[in-house]
Motif scaffolding. Structure first.
Motif, PDB file in Angstrom:
ATOM      1  N   SER A 194     -12.387   0.137 -13.606  1.00  0.00           N
ATOM      2  CA  SER A 194     -12.662   1.313 -12.781  1.00  0.00           C
ATOM      3  C   SER A 194     -11.620   2.371 -13.087  1.00  0.00           C
ATOM      4  O   SER A 194     -10.576   2.073 -13.685  1.00  0.00           O
ATOM      5  N   PHE A 195     -11.880   3.604 -12.667  1.00  0.00           N
ATOM      6  CA  PHE A 195     -10.919   4.676 -12.912  1.00  0.00           C
ATOM      7  C   PHE A 195     -11.177   5.845 -11.973  1.00  0.00           C
ATOM      8  O   PHE A 195     -12.259   5.989 -11.409  1.00  0.00           O
ATOM      9  N   ARG A 196     -10.136   6.675 -11.815  1.00  0.00           N
ATOM     10  CA  ARG A 196     -10.229   7.914 -11.047  1.00  0.00           C
ATOM     11  C   ARG A 196      -9.523   9.031 -11.811  1.00  0.00           C
ATOM     12  O   ARG A 196      -8.519   8.806 -12.477  1.00  0.00           O
ATOM     13  N   THR A 197     -10.082  10.231 -11.682  1.00  0.00           N
ATOM     14  CA  THR A 197      -9.539  11.414 -12.352  1.00  0.00           C
ATOM     15  C   THR A 197      -9.018  12.399 -11.319  1.00  0.00           C
ATOM     16  O   THR A 197      -9.635  12.594 -10.268  1.00  0.00           O
ATOM     17  N   PHE A 198      -7.902  13.049 -11.631  1.00  0.00           N
ATOM     18  CA  PHE A 198      -7.294  14.044 -10.758  1.00  0.00           C
ATOM     19  C   PHE A 198      -7.037  15.318 -11.557  1.00  0.00           C
ATOM     20  O   PHE A 198      -6.475  15.263 -12.655  1.00  0.00           O
ATOM     21  N   MET A 199      -7.437  16.464 -11.020  1.00  0.00           N
ATOM     22  CA  MET A 199      -7.321  17.740 -11.733  1.00  0.00           C
ATOM     23  C   MET A 199      -5.934  18.347 -11.574  1.00  0.00           C
ATOM     24  O   MET A 199      -5.774  19.568 -11.458  1.00  0.00           O
ATOM     25  N   THR A 200      -4.909  17.536 -11.604  1.00  0.00           N
ATOM     26  CA  THR A 200      -3.550  17.980 -11.293  1.00  0.00           C
ATOM     27  C   THR A 200      -3.050  19.039 -12.268  1.00  0.00           C
ATOM     28  O   THR A 200      -2.539  20.091 -11.863  1.00  0.00           O
ATOM     29  N   ALA A 258       0.533  14.662  -4.232  1.00  0.00           N
ATOM     30  CA  ALA A 258      -0.819  14.520  -3.691  1.00  0.00           C
ATOM     31  C   ALA A 258      -1.649  13.557  -4.535  1.00  0.00           C
ATOM     32  O   ALA A 258      -2.426  12.751  -4.008  1.00  0.00           O
ATOM     33  N   GLU A 259      -1.468  13.631  -5.858  1.00  0.00           N
ATOM     34  CA  GLU A 259      -2.180  12.712  -6.746  1.00  0.00           C
ATOM     35  C   GLU A 259      -1.755  11.272  -6.491  1.00  0.00           C
ATOM     36  O   GLU A 259      -2.604  10.367  -6.374  1.00  0.00           O
ATOM     37  N   LEU A 260      -0.466  11.029  -6.406  1.00  0.00           N
ATOM     38  CA  LEU A 260       0.016   9.667  -6.184  1.00  0.00           C
ATOM     39  C   LEU A 260      -0.439   9.126  -4.832  1.00  0.00           C
ATOM     40  O   LEU A 260      -0.721   7.927  -4.696  1.00  0.00           O
ATOM     41  N   ALA A 261      -0.498   9.995  -3.841  1.00  0.00           N
ATOM     42  CA  ALA A 261      -0.969   9.554  -2.528  1.00  0.00           C
ATOM     43  C   ALA A 261      -2.413   9.073  -2.607  1.00  0.00           C
ATOM     44  O   ALA A 261      -2.767   8.030  -2.040  1.00  0.00           O
ATOM     45  N   ALA A 262      -3.249   9.822  -3.325  1.00  0.00           N
ATOM     46  CA  ALA A 262      -4.657   9.442  -3.451  1.00  0.00           C
ATOM     47  C   ALA A 262      -4.856   8.254  -4.381  1.00  0.00           C
ATOM     48  O   ALA A 262      -5.783   7.450  -4.195  1.00  0.00           O
ATOM     49  N   ALA A 263      -3.986   8.120  -5.390  1.00  0.00           N
ATOM     50  CA  ALA A 263      -4.120   7.038  -6.375  1.00  0.00           C
ATOM     51  C   ALA A 263      -3.378   5.780  -5.959  1.00  0.00           C
ATOM     52  O   ALA A 263      -3.303   4.826  -6.741  1.00  0.00           O
ATOM     53  N   LYS A 264      -2.859   5.737  -4.742  1.00  0.00           N
ATOM     54  CA  LYS A 264      -2.035   4.611  -4.299  1.00  0.00           C
ATOM     55  C   LYS A 264      -2.700   3.249  -4.494  1.00  0.00           C
ATOM     56  O   LYS A 264      -2.042   2.279  -4.895  1.00  0.00           O
ATOM     57  N   PRO A 265      -4.013   3.114  -4.253  1.00  0.00           N
ATOM     58  CA  PRO A 265      -4.646   1.806  -4.492  1.00  0.00           C
ATOM     59  C   PRO A 265      -4.549   1.351  -5.947  1.00  0.00           C
ATOM     60  O   PRO A 265      -4.638   0.155  -6.228  1.00  0.00           O
ATOM     61  N   TYR A 266      -4.358   2.290  -6.877  1.00  0.00           N
ATOM     62  CA  TYR A 266      -4.243   1.936  -8.290  1.00  0.00           C
ATOM     63  C   TYR A 266      -2.830   1.466  -8.652  1.00  0.00           C
ATOM     64  O   TYR A 266      -2.678   0.538  -9.444  1.00  0.00           O
ATOM     65  N   TRP A 267      -1.809   2.136  -8.098  1.00  0.00           N
ATOM     66  CA  TRP A 267      -0.460   1.805  -8.570  1.00  0.00           C
ATOM     67  C   TRP A 267       0.333   0.892  -7.650  1.00  0.00           C
ATOM     68  O   TRP A 267       1.270   0.227  -8.100  1.00  0.00           O
ATOM     69  N   LEU A 268      -0.007   0.816  -6.371  1.00  0.00           N
ATOM     70  CA  LEU A 268       0.801   0.043  -5.437  1.00  0.00           C
ATOM     71  C   LEU A 268       0.791  -1.439  -5.811  1.00  0.00           C
ATOM     72  O   LEU A 268      -0.249  -2.091  -5.819  1.00  0.00           O
ATOM     73  N   GLY A 269       1.954  -1.969  -6.128  1.00  0.00           N
ATOM     74  CA  GLY A 269       2.083  -3.378  -6.468  1.00  0.00           C
ATOM     75  C   GLY A 269       1.498  -3.767  -7.808  1.00  0.00           C
ATOM     76  O   GLY A 269       1.337  -4.952  -8.092  1.00  0.00           O
ATOM     77  N   GLN A 270       1.202  -2.769  -8.649  1.00  0.00           N
ATOM     78  CA  GLN A 270       0.548  -3.029  -9.930  1.00  0.00           C
ATOM     79  C   GLN A 270       1.514  -2.879 -11.099  1.00  0.00           C
ATOM     80  O   GLN A 270       2.546  -2.208 -10.998  1.00  0.00           O
ATOM     81  N   ARG A 271       1.146  -3.465 -12.199  1.00  0.00           N
ATOM     82  CA  ARG A 271       1.813  -3.203 -13.473  1.00  0.00           C
ATOM     83  C   ARG A 271       1.220  -1.910 -14.033  1.00  0.00           C
ATOM     84  O   ARG A 271      -0.001  -1.789 -14.182  1.00  0.00           O
TER      85      ARG A 271
END
Length: 298
Positions: free
Chosen positions: A162-168, A241-254
């Motif tokens: 899965s993936f998510r895109t952010f227009m940062t 703001a990007e990291l807040a929204a992407a938290k499920p991707y990076w929290l506790g992850q490699r």
């Protein structure tokens, strides 16, 4: 100077840049050439002449295999290469051949990847992901690709899950060039402490983003805030703001970060402040590895 005689050609053709590599069968780049003739400047009939002009002095086999990734495979590009649906294998086994091309060039396009829910697409990044996994096939985790449209990609067992895109990156450009903030931004100055403060505030309270943005203009008018501080705060706020929204991707992850060094440094810093130890990988090397994987799949 010795003549360049590639076995095949690798192409990374994005919206603003074109990169062409003379390749050996073993995946070695004999020479690299770049151009500002990205997809945004071309119509479909201009792709072949543009490519030929860039490699005119190379001695090519006949026919010459060309493996290309990026926006030239979009609906507005040379020819559409339909998206593959995630979850899917990262290394594509089905590049799409360009039909409206001279017989001495066999041009193959690497398809992008789509996600139906939530709706998302990628073109070009899938080749970097494939290259990264070709070099490290047992790697599982999250790949972060900062850029104009930043990607967070969950990969497992060689698949794009899965993936998510952010227009940062695009938002930074639009806000700094086409809004009232343009009067308070600009120049090469940078303030690390201002970046960190804005990052922390927006990551913890992303709902305050638009208010924080206008404060950049007000701080200039009322306090003469430096442009270096404003630049850093805008970047920090948007990445927060990007990291807040992407938290499920990076929290506790490699996590591995791939992209422009300066931009990757900012994401590296931001993630380290959240207790992560992100890895890094060279974007150029993995793009070539991904194109080479597509070449060997023909």
């Amino acid at each position: 100077m010795s003549a360049i005689s590639p076995d095949w050609i690798a192409v990374d053709w994005g919206t603003s840049k074109l990169r062409v590599y003379a390749m050996t069968r073993g995946g070695e780049a004999l020479q690299t050439r770049t151009s500002d003739q990205g997809m945004a400047t071309l119509t479909p009939d201009m792709y072949e002449p543009t490519l030929r002009a860039l490699i005119a002095d190379w001695t090519l086999p006949t026919p010459c295999t060309v493996i290309a990734c990026g926006m030239l495979g979009s609906r507005q590009g040379w020819q559409e290469a339909p998206y593959r649906s995630a979850p899917c294998q990262a290394i594509t086994r089905a590049p799409v051949r360009v039909q409206n091309c001279s017989a001495d060039l066999a041009v193959w396009l690497v398809p992008g990847v789509k996600q139906n829910e939530p709706a998302d697409v990628m073109r070009g990044e899938e080749t970097q992901i494939a290259g990264f996994l070709a070099l490290d096939p047992d790697w599982d985790g999250v790949i972060c690709l900062p850029g104009t449209h930043s990607k967070w990609v969950h990969v497992s067992a060689g698949e794009i899950v899965s993936f998510r895109t952010f227009m940062t990156g695009e938002l930074f450009a639009v806000l700094s060039q086409n809004t009232v903030l343009r009067h308070s931004l600009g120049g090469p100055d940078w303030d690390d402490s201002a970046f960190e403060a804005a990052l922390s505030k927006t990551l913890s309270r992303p709902e305050n983003l638009t208010s924080a943005l206008f404060s950049l203009r007000a701080a200039d008018l009322l306090h003469g805030q430096s442009k270096g501080s404003a630049n850093a705060q805008l970047s920090g706020a948007l990445i927060g703001a990007e990291l807040a929204a992407a938290k499920p991707y990076w929290l506790g992850q490699r996590v591995v970060i791939i992209g422009d060094d300066r931009l990757c440094d900012l994401y590296d810093f931001a993630l380290m402040r959240q207790g992560l130890k992100p890895e890094r990988s060279d974007a150029g090397a993995i793009t070539l590895a991904g194109l080479s994987a597509a070449y060997t799949s023909l």
